[in-house]
Design a protein around this motif. Sequence first.
Motif, PDB file in Angstrom:
ATOM      1  N   ASP A   4      48.559  21.879  22.378  1.00 40.71           N
ATOM      2  CA  ASP A   4      48.483  21.334  23.732  1.00 40.71           C
ATOM      3  C   ASP A   4      47.214  21.815  24.423  1.00 40.71           C
ATOM      4  O   ASP A   4      46.487  21.032  25.032  1.00 40.71           O
ATOM      5  CB  ASP A   4      49.698  21.740  24.562  1.00 40.71           C
ATOM      6  CG  ASP A   4      50.974  21.096  24.080  1.00 40.71           C
ATOM      7  OD1 ASP A   4      50.899  20.081  23.358  1.00 40.71           O
ATOM      8  OD2 ASP A   4      52.053  21.612  24.416  1.00 40.71           O
ATOM      9  N   TYR A   5      46.989  23.131  24.326  1.00 40.64           N
ATOM     10  CA  TYR A   5      45.795  23.705  24.950  1.00 40.64           C
ATOM     11  C   TYR A   5      44.527  23.132  24.323  1.00 40.64           C
ATOM     12  O   TYR A   5      43.612  22.701  25.023  1.00 40.64           O
ATOM     13  CB  TYR A   5      45.776  25.234  24.828  1.00 40.64           C
ATOM     14  CG  TYR A   5      44.425  25.800  25.193  1.00 40.64           C
ATOM     15  CD1 TYR A   5      44.047  25.908  26.524  1.00 40.64           C
ATOM     16  CD2 TYR A   5      43.512  26.181  24.206  1.00 40.64           C
ATOM     17  CE1 TYR A   5      42.791  26.392  26.868  1.00 40.64           C
ATOM     18  CE2 TYR A   5      42.262  26.665  24.545  1.00 40.64           C
ATOM     19  CZ  TYR A   5      41.910  26.771  25.875  1.00 40.64           C
ATOM     20  OH  TYR A   5      40.665  27.238  26.208  1.00 40.64           O
ATOM     21  N   SER A   6      44.461  23.122  23.012  1.00 43.42           N
ATOM     22  CA  SER A   6      43.269  22.667  22.307  1.00 43.42           C
ATOM     23  C   SER A   6      42.945  21.213  22.641  1.00 43.42           C
ATOM     24  O   SER A   6      41.791  20.860  22.920  1.00 43.42           O
ATOM     25  CB  SER A   6      43.464  22.838  20.800  1.00 43.42           C
ATOM     26  OG  SER A   6      42.354  22.369  20.100  1.00 43.42           O
ATOM     27  N   SER A   7      43.951  20.358  22.631  1.00 45.29           N
ATOM     28  CA  SER A   7      43.765  18.949  22.940  1.00 45.29           C
ATOM     29  C   SER A   7      43.255  18.762  24.375  1.00 45.29           C
ATOM     30  O   SER A   7      42.292  18.027  24.617  1.00 45.29           O
ATOM     31  CB  SER A   7      45.074  18.194  22.742  1.00 45.29           C
ATOM     32  OG  SER A   7      44.972  16.887  23.224  1.00 45.29           O
ATOM     33  N   ALA A   8      43.911  19.432  25.325  1.00 44.08           N
ATOM     34  CA  ALA A   8      43.511  19.323  26.729  1.00 44.08           C
ATOM     35  C   ALA A   8      42.117  19.905  26.939  1.00 44.08           C
ATOM     36  O   ALA A   8      41.281  19.314  27.628  1.00 44.08           O
ATOM     37  CB  ALA A   8      44.525  20.025  27.621  1.00 44.08           C
ATOM     38  N   LEU A  12      38.931  17.821  28.329  1.00 43.16           N
ATOM     39  CA  LEU A  12      38.307  18.211  29.590  1.00 43.16           C
ATOM     40  C   LEU A  12      36.830  18.557  29.402  1.00 43.16           C
ATOM     41  O   LEU A  12      35.989  18.192  30.231  1.00 43.16           O
ATOM     42  CB  LEU A  12      39.060  19.385  30.219  1.00 43.16           C
ATOM     43  CG  LEU A  12      40.433  19.021  30.792  1.00 43.16           C
ATOM     44  CD1 LEU A  12      41.248  20.274  31.080  1.00 43.16           C
ATOM     45  CD2 LEU A  12      40.292  18.158  32.037  1.00 43.16           C
ATOM     46  N   ILE A  13      36.486  19.235  28.317  1.00 45.27           N
ATOM     47  CA  ILE A  13      35.088  19.566  28.041  1.00 45.27           C
ATOM     48  C   ILE A  13      34.279  18.290  27.815  1.00 45.27           C
ATOM     49  O   ILE A  13      33.169  18.131  28.327  1.00 45.27           O
ATOM     50  CB  ILE A  13      34.960  20.524  26.831  1.00 45.27           C
ATOM     51  CG1 ILE A  13      35.546  21.887  27.178  1.00 45.27           C
ATOM     52  CG2 ILE A  13      33.511  20.646  26.360  1.00 45.27           C
ATOM     53  CD1 ILE A  13      34.812  22.623  28.292  1.00 45.27           C
ATOM     54  N   LYS A  14      34.841  17.366  27.049  1.00 46.54           N
ATOM     55  CA  LYS A  14      34.162  16.093  26.802  1.00 46.54           C
ATOM     56  C   LYS A  14      33.936  15.354  28.125  1.00 46.54           C
ATOM     57  O   LYS A  14      32.841  14.852  28.389  1.00 46.54           O
ATOM     58  CB  LYS A  14      34.979  15.231  25.842  1.00 46.54           C
ATOM     59  CG  LYS A  14      34.352  13.873  25.565  1.00 46.54           C
ATOM     60  CD  LYS A  14      35.233  13.047  24.632  1.00 46.54           C
ATOM     61  CE  LYS A  14      34.725  11.629  24.502  1.00 46.54           C
ATOM     62  NZ  LYS A  14      35.622  10.790  23.717  1.00 46.54           N
ATOM     63  N   HIS A  18      30.223  14.875  29.396  1.00 47.41           N
ATOM     64  CA  HIS A  18      29.734  13.533  29.103  1.00 47.41           C
ATOM     65  C   HIS A  18      30.306  12.459  30.018  1.00 47.41           C
ATOM     66  O   HIS A  18      29.600  11.512  30.344  1.00 47.41           O
ATOM     67  CB  HIS A  18      30.002  13.186  27.636  1.00 47.41           C
ATOM     68  CG  HIS A  18      29.421  14.192  26.709  1.00 47.41           C
ATOM     69  ND1 HIS A  18      28.070  14.320  26.501  1.00 47.41           N
ATOM     70  CD2 HIS A  18      30.003  15.165  25.975  1.00 47.41           C
ATOM     71  CE1 HIS A  18      27.841  15.319  25.668  1.00 47.41           C
ATOM     72  NE2 HIS A  18      28.998  15.844  25.331  1.00 47.41           N
ATOM     73  N   GLY A  19      31.558  12.586  30.425  1.00 48.07           N
ATOM     74  CA  GLY A  19      32.159  11.578  31.300  1.00 48.07           C
ATOM     75  C   GLY A  19      31.547  11.584  32.692  1.00 48.07           C
ATOM     76  O   GLY A  19      31.204  10.527  33.229  1.00 48.07           O
TER      77      GLY A  19
END
Length: 171
Positions: A4-8, A12-14, A18-19
């Motif tokens: 869960d942490y890794s996915s979020a 969020l970093i992406k 970049h967003g």
Amino acid sequence: RWQDYSSAHNALIKFRNHGIPTLAGEQTTTTTTTTTTDYYSNDSIFAPDATLIGVDGNTIILQGGHKILKVYQTLSMLRKASMVGSWMVQSVKSNWLRRTCTIRWIATNNPPPTPTLEGMDRFTLNEDGEVETMEMLELSFGGNAITDSELIKSIVMVMEKSDGVMPGADI
């Protein structure tokens, strides 16, 4: 819990790296010796059913990821066409448990003393890393708070229908 942490965290970093620049109209590609990577296609920043919510926390300003992206692209085009405006991020705060990214920003139009537009927006990402909700938390012009979500909605509707050309805008 780690997944869960890794996915979020990765989403969020992406979005942060970049967003946000993509929404500001900046190029966010990385070129290696063999490939060029576009971090977001035009339609992948916002979920198809994304919602833009006004400063009152209730008014739906706009529904649909493609429509919201179009408004951001129009803002970027107008800012670039004027060649005098700038948009800067003042702070970014992320919450991996809620999959949110809160951005405080300022838009200026040089030369001074032209008033600035300032705001704080919260983006909530879905499991695929797309923005599902964008909430306008604060908005002010020249230091005066804009609290009328219906007024904001009217302006956004004009922008949405303009196809990148604002009535009366010097471009």
